[in-house]
Design a protein around this motif. Structure first.
Motif, PDB file in Angstrom:
ATOM      1  N   ASP A 238      58.651  20.343  75.357  1.00  0.00           N
ATOM      2  CA  ASP A 238      57.447  20.260  74.347  1.00  0.00           C
ATOM      3  C   ASP A 238      57.590  21.126  73.152  1.00  0.00           C
ATOM      4  O   ASP A 238      58.370  22.248  73.460  1.00  0.00           O
ATOM      5  CB  ASP A 238      56.184  20.506  75.118  1.00  0.00           C
TER       6      ASP A 238
ATOM      7  N   ALA B 221      59.213  16.400  72.656  1.00  0.00           N
ATOM      8  CA  ALA B 221      57.960  16.278  71.929  1.00  0.00           C
ATOM      9  C   ALA B 221      57.810  17.165  70.758  1.00  0.00           C
ATOM     10  O   ALA B 221      58.125  18.379  70.970  1.00  0.00           O
ATOM     11  CB  ALA B 221      56.744  15.967  72.394  1.00  0.00           C
TER      12      ALA B 221
ATOM     13  N   LEU C 194      60.719  17.508  80.159  1.00  0.00           N
ATOM     14  CA  LEU C 194      60.016  17.433  78.927  1.00  0.00           C
ATOM     15  C   LEU C 194      60.107  18.720  78.116  1.00  0.00           C
ATOM     16  O   LEU C 194      59.539  19.790  78.453  1.00  0.00           O
ATOM     17  CB  LEU C 194      58.512  16.994  78.890  1.00  0.00           C
TER      18      LEU C 194
ATOM     19  N   TRP D  47      63.506  14.325  77.754  1.00  0.00           N
ATOM     20  CA  TRP D  47      62.486  14.001  76.750  1.00  0.00           C
ATOM     21  C   TRP D  47      62.166  15.290  76.086  1.00  0.00           C
ATOM     22  O   TRP D  47      62.236  16.421  76.719  1.00  0.00           O
ATOM     23  CB  TRP D  47      61.269  13.449  77.377  1.00  0.00           C
TER      24      TRP D  47
ATOM     25  N   LEU E  51      54.568  11.211  78.505  1.00  0.00           N
ATOM     26  CA  LEU E  51      55.642  11.677  78.879  1.00  0.00           C
ATOM     27  C   LEU E  51      55.358  12.303  80.512  1.00  0.00           C
ATOM     28  O   LEU E  51      56.054  11.882  81.430  1.00  0.00           O
ATOM     29  CB  LEU E  51      56.584  12.608  78.339  1.00  0.00           C
TER      30      LEU E  51
ATOM     31  N   ASN F  61      55.750  18.250  66.616  1.00  0.00           N
ATOM     32  CA  ASN F  61      54.978  17.879  65.411  1.00  0.00           C
ATOM     33  C   ASN F  61      55.866  17.481  64.034  1.00  0.00           C
ATOM     34  O   ASN F  61      56.920  18.126  64.058  1.00  0.00           O
ATOM     35  CB  ASN F  61      53.800  19.083  65.242  1.00  0.00           C
TER      36      ASN F  61
ATOM     37  N   VAL G 143      54.984   8.433  66.647  1.00  0.00           N
ATOM     38  CA  VAL G 143      53.778   7.810  67.444  1.00  0.00           C
ATOM     39  C   VAL G 143      52.632   7.541  66.529  1.00  0.00           C
ATOM     40  O   VAL G 143      52.513   8.373  65.477  1.00  0.00           O
ATOM     41  CB  VAL G 143      53.414   8.700  68.896  1.00  0.00           C
TER      42      VAL G 143
ATOM     43  N   LEU H 298      63.006  11.478  71.921  1.00  0.00           N
ATOM     44  CA  LEU H 298      62.043  12.462  71.188  1.00  0.00           C
ATOM     45  C   LEU H 298      60.861  11.640  70.315  1.00  0.00           C
ATOM     46  O   LEU H 298      61.150  10.810  69.961  1.00  0.00           O
ATOM     47  CB  LEU H 298      63.031  13.076  69.800  1.00  0.00           C
ATOM     48  N   LEU H 299      59.751  12.424  70.662  1.00  0.00           N
ATOM     49  CA  LEU H 299      58.601  11.851  70.148  1.00  0.00           C
ATOM     50  C   LEU H 299      57.877  12.617  69.092  1.00  0.00           C
ATOM     51  O   LEU H 299      57.928  13.879  69.270  1.00  0.00           O
ATOM     52  CB  LEU H 299      57.477  11.548  71.106  1.00  0.00           C
TER      53      LEU H 299
ATOM     54  N   LYS I 166      51.410  12.481  73.081  1.00  0.00           N
ATOM     55  CA  LYS I 166      52.721  12.701  73.476  1.00  0.00           C
ATOM     56  C   LYS I 166      53.209  12.977  74.610  1.00  0.00           C
ATOM     57  O   LYS I 166      53.847  12.687  75.569  1.00  0.00           O
ATOM     58  CB  LYS I 166      53.512  13.360  72.177  1.00  0.00           C
ATOM     59  N   THR I 167      52.665  14.268  74.980  1.00  0.00           N
ATOM     60  CA  THR I 167      52.756  15.112  76.121  1.00  0.00           C
ATOM     61  C   THR I 167      52.022  14.381  77.287  1.00  0.00           C
ATOM     62  O   THR I 167      52.780  14.155  78.458  1.00  0.00           O
ATOM     63  CB  THR I 167      52.384  16.484  76.107  1.00  0.00           C
TER      64      THR I 167
ATOM     65  N   TYR J 273      49.958   2.506  71.891  1.00  0.00           N
ATOM     66  CA  TYR J 273      51.549   2.613  71.768  1.00  0.00           C
ATOM     67  C   TYR J 273      52.260   1.195  72.000  1.00  0.00           C
ATOM     68  O   TYR J 273      53.321   1.162  72.099  1.00  0.00           O
ATOM     69  CB  TYR J 273      51.804   3.517  72.947  1.00  0.00           C
TER      70      TYR J 273
END
Length: 232
Positions: A131, A167, A129, A165, A76, A169, A200, A63-64, A72-73, A45
């Motif tokens: 997700d 995340a 988060l 935060w 965070l 796909n 990412v 936002l990832l 990603k998870t 990263y």
């Protein structure tokens, strides 16, 4: 700073936040080599680390976006653990609104309703988060809007909440390598409330040395702690 996903239609914020990047310092003020995230066991990263640190400094929503298995998870959740935050991790594809606010319960006289909290409710959270955000039902996206945008839920302030935060796909077309069944583009208004949107890195973009570190199972289930003064 904004890195947009080509599968999402996002407009630039009207006034991007001004952030200062502070180089990593040791406890006695000496400059450390870059790679704060590596101290948390997060590898590959480096190219986006400055943006992630800027989001921590500013407290603006992050936002990832990335393929499954890109960390990603893990990133965070590790940040919240290292910073000692009271953290909530919600799967947006399964979330019900009661998970956020608790169960409604009428007062004895029937004049009002209060919420019975659970260990998962958001009221005491310092970081949250969301997700699988792109798998969230549209009505739940609308309910999450004020959480992301204003740190409010049901019109009530969340004074302890510091970090928001999310995340997800990618949302590529069905014939692309970024296609994920059930992953849909975000509502434009919700997407635009994230000041930092980062694509990412994937396995194909990692150096061989980072691939070996990612594949090393010795770090599994080890707690993350702030060994280099990240909170400072």
């Amino acid at each position: 700073m904004r890195t947009t996903n080509p599968a999402m239609s996002l407009s630039s914020p009207a006034s991007p936040p001004t952030v200062l990047f502070c180089p990593p310092l040791s406890g006695d003020g000496r400059l450390l080599a870059p790679g704060w995230l590596r101290h948390l066991g997060v590898y590959g990263y480096d190219a986006v680390e400055d943006i992630i640190l800027a989001s921590l400094i500013s407290g603006d929503p992050l936002l990832l976006i990335g393929k499954a298995g890109t960390g990603k998870t893990f990133l965070l959740n590790s940040l919240s653990e290292a910073l000692g935050l009271t953290h909530r991790h919600y799967n947006a594809s399964l979330i019900a609104f009661d998970d956020l606010v608790g169960f409604p319960f009428p007062d004895k006289d029937g004049s009002s309703i209060r919420y019975i909290p659970t260990p998962a409710t958001i009221w005491q959270a310092e970081s949250v988060l969301i997700d699988e955000l792109s798998r969230c039902k549209p009505e739940h996206q609308n309910r999450l809007f004020s959480l992301v945008h204003e740190r409010r839920i049901q019109g009530l302030d969340l004074p302890q909440l510091r970090y928001r935060w999310a995340a997800m796909n990618p949302c590529g077309p069905a014939d692309s390598e970024d296609f994920y069944e059930g992953s849909e583009s975000l509502d434009q208004a919700l997407a635009d409330r994230f000041a930092f949107i980062i694509e990412v890195p994937d396995w194909d973009g990692l150096a061989d040395a980072d691939r070996r570190l990612v594949a090393d199972a010795r770090g599994i289930n080890r707690p993350s702690f702030d060994a280099v003064g990240l909170s400072r």
